[in-house]
Design a protein around this motif. Structure first.
Motif, PDB file in Angstrom:
ATOM      1  N   ILE A  81       1.218   7.253  -0.967  1.00  0.00           N
ATOM      2  CA  ILE A  81       0.061   7.897  -1.595  1.00  0.00           C
ATOM      3  C   ILE A  81      -0.522   8.957  -0.671  1.00  0.00           C
ATOM      4  O   ILE A  81      -0.855  10.055  -1.091  1.00  0.00           O
ATOM      5  N   THR A  82      -0.626   8.629   0.621  1.00  0.00           N
ATOM      6  CA  THR A  82      -1.208   9.551   1.594  1.00  0.00           C
ATOM      7  C   THR A  82      -0.367  10.810   1.770  1.00  0.00           C
ATOM      8  O   THR A  82      -0.910  11.889   2.001  1.00  0.00           O
ATOM      9  N   VAL A  83       0.931  10.689   1.658  1.00  0.00           N
ATOM     10  CA  VAL A  83       1.794  11.870   1.781  1.00  0.00           C
ATOM     11  C   VAL A  83       1.462  12.887   0.697  1.00  0.00           C
ATOM     12  O   VAL A  83       1.423  14.088   0.953  1.00  0.00           O
ATOM     13  N   PHE A  84       1.176  12.404  -0.497  1.00  0.00           N
ATOM     14  CA  PHE A  84       0.920  13.318  -1.602  1.00  0.00           C
ATOM     15  C   PHE A  84      -0.544  13.746  -1.692  1.00  0.00           C
ATOM     16  O   PHE A  84      -0.834  14.911  -1.920  1.00  0.00           O
ATOM     17  N   ILE A  85      -1.476  12.794  -1.529  1.00  0.00           N
ATOM     18  CA  ILE A  85      -2.904  13.102  -1.641  1.00  0.00           C
ATOM     19  C   ILE A  85      -3.650  12.354  -0.530  1.00  0.00           C
ATOM     20  O   ILE A  85      -4.063  11.203  -0.712  1.00  0.00           O
ATOM     21  N   PRO A  86      -3.827  12.976   0.640  1.00  0.00           N
ATOM     22  CA  PRO A  86      -4.440  12.307   1.783  1.00  0.00           C
ATOM     23  C   PRO A  86      -5.820  11.682   1.519  1.00  0.00           C
ATOM     24  O   PRO A  86      -6.074  10.560   1.985  1.00  0.00           O
ATOM     25  N   PRO A  87      -6.738  12.332   0.776  1.00  0.00           N
ATOM     26  CA  PRO A  87      -8.048  11.697   0.578  1.00  0.00           C
ATOM     27  C   PRO A  87      -7.985  10.349  -0.150  1.00  0.00           C
ATOM     28  O   PRO A  87      -8.813   9.471   0.117  1.00  0.00           O
ATOM     29  N   ILE A  88      -7.013  10.162  -1.013  1.00  0.00           N
ATOM     30  CA  ILE A  88      -6.910   8.869  -1.703  1.00  0.00           C
ATOM     31  C   ILE A  88      -6.524   7.777  -0.711  1.00  0.00           C
ATOM     32  O   ILE A  88      -7.049   6.664  -0.766  1.00  0.00           O
ATOM     33  N   GLY A  89      -5.633   8.088   0.208  1.00  0.00           N
ATOM     34  CA  GLY A  89      -5.265   7.116   1.235  1.00  0.00           C
ATOM     35  C   GLY A  89      -6.450   6.727   2.096  1.00  0.00           C
ATOM     36  O   GLY A  89      -6.646   5.555   2.416  1.00  0.00           O
ATOM     37  N   VAL A  90      -7.263   7.714   2.469  1.00  0.00           N
ATOM     38  CA  VAL A  90      -8.460   7.425   3.267  1.00  0.00           C
ATOM     39  C   VAL A  90      -9.447   6.598   2.451  1.00  0.00           C
ATOM     40  O   VAL A  90     -10.038   5.640   2.953  1.00  0.00           O
TER      41      VAL A  90
ATOM     42  N   HIS B 164      -3.629  15.452   6.463  1.00  0.00           N
ATOM     43  CA  HIS B 164      -2.653  14.396   6.731  1.00  0.00           C
ATOM     44  C   HIS B 164      -2.871  13.765   8.101  1.00  0.00           C
ATOM     45  O   HIS B 164      -2.795  12.551   8.244  1.00  0.00           O
ATOM     46  N   ILE B 165      -3.102  14.589   9.098  1.00  0.00           N
ATOM     47  CA  ILE B 165      -3.291  14.064  10.449  1.00  0.00           C
ATOM     48  C   ILE B 165      -4.483  13.121  10.473  1.00  0.00           C
ATOM     49  O   ILE B 165      -4.393  12.009  11.011  1.00  0.00           O
ATOM     50  N   HIS B 166      -5.575  13.532   9.881  1.00  0.00           N
ATOM     51  CA  HIS B 166      -6.764  12.678   9.853  1.00  0.00           C
ATOM     52  C   HIS B 166      -6.508  11.408   9.057  1.00  0.00           C
ATOM     53  O   HIS B 166      -6.875  10.314   9.476  1.00  0.00           O
ATOM     54  N   ALA B 167      -5.881  11.533   7.898  1.00  0.00           N
ATOM     55  CA  ALA B 167      -5.631  10.368   7.050  1.00  0.00           C
ATOM     56  C   ALA B 167      -4.741   9.350   7.751  1.00  0.00           C
ATOM     57  O   ALA B 167      -5.035   8.148   7.754  1.00  0.00           O
ATOM     58  N   PHE B 168      -3.670   9.811   8.377  1.00  0.00           N
ATOM     59  CA  PHE B 168      -2.783   8.873   9.051  1.00  0.00           C
ATOM     60  C   PHE B 168      -3.437   8.270  10.284  1.00  0.00           C
ATOM     61  O   PHE B 168      -3.170   7.116  10.639  1.00  0.00           O
ATOM     62  N   TYR B 169      -4.324   9.004  10.953  1.00  0.00           N
ATOM     63  CA  TYR B 169      -5.063   8.451  12.084  1.00  0.00           C
ATOM     64  C   TYR B 169      -5.984   7.335  11.618  1.00  0.00           C
ATOM     65  O   TYR B 169      -6.030   6.252  12.221  1.00  0.00           O
ATOM     66  N   VAL B 170      -6.730   7.555  10.535  1.00  0.00           N
ATOM     67  CA  VAL B 170      -7.630   6.532  10.003  1.00  0.00           C
ATOM     68  C   VAL B 170      -6.828   5.295   9.601  1.00  0.00           C
ATOM     69  O   VAL B 170      -7.213   4.162   9.904  1.00  0.00           O
ATOM     70  N   GLU B 171      -5.701   5.499   8.947  1.00  0.00           N
ATOM     71  CA  GLU B 171      -4.874   4.368   8.526  1.00  0.00           C
ATOM     72  C   GLU B 171      -4.266   3.644   9.720  1.00  0.00           C
ATOM     73  O   GLU B 171      -4.166   2.419   9.725  1.00  0.00           O
ATOM     74  N   TYR B 172      -3.859   4.397  10.752  1.00  0.00           N
ATOM     75  CA  TYR B 172      -3.330   3.768  11.959  1.00  0.00           C
ATOM     76  C   TYR B 172      -4.385   2.875  12.603  1.00  0.00           C
ATOM     77  O   TYR B 172      -4.100   1.736  12.973  1.00  0.00           O
ATOM     78  N   VAL B 173      -5.601   3.393  12.755  1.00  0.00           N
ATOM     79  CA  VAL B 173      -6.675   2.601  13.361  1.00  0.00           C
ATOM     80  C   VAL B 173      -6.914   1.347  12.536  1.00  0.00           C
ATOM     81  O   VAL B 173      -7.049   0.240  13.081  1.00  0.00           O
ATOM     82  N   TYR B 174      -6.947   1.484  11.218  1.00  0.00           N
ATOM     83  CA  TYR B 174      -7.182   0.340  10.336  1.00  0.00           C
ATOM     84  C   TYR B 174      -6.124  -0.745  10.540  1.00  0.00           C
ATOM     85  O   TYR B 174      -6.455  -1.911  10.774  1.00  0.00           O
TER      86      TYR B 174
END
Length: 92
Positions: free
Chosen positions: A10-19, A44-54
């Motif tokens: 989901i994050t690959v296509f629409i980063p705000p939804i992943g966040v 993408h960078i921000h979204a994957f960082y937030v998901e990594y921390v989570y």
């Protein structure tokens, strides 16, 4: 595991939804929407960082380790605690 893979897709296509799915509606989502509007890759960078921390905090909490310092640039209590409740984190 399947949830994490689906979240990445989901994050690959629409980063705000992943966040939104890990952080909820708050400052992290607003930041990600702004970054995505500025360019596809900053979002993408921000979204994957937030998901990594989570997921990192979630795994550490499962082992009984709780981070004493908040992750920089993450404003959601849900992400900071790895989904283990809102509010203060237990420190050891």
């Amino acid at each position: 595991m399947i949830g994490a893979i689906l979240l990445i897709i989901i994050t690959v296509f629409i980063p705000p939804i992943g966040v939104y799915l890990v952080a909820g509606c708050g400052a992290d989502l607003l930041i990600n929407i702004c970054l995505t509007m500025l360019g596809y890759f900053p979002g993408h960078i921000h979204a994957f960082y937030v998901e990594y921390v989570y997921y990192h905090r979630k795994d550490e909490a499962r082992l009984g380790h709780f981070a004493s310092q908040p992750a920089p640039g993450v404003y959601s209590d849900n992400v900071q605690t790895g989904g283990h409740g809102y509010g203060t984190m237990v420190t050891h």
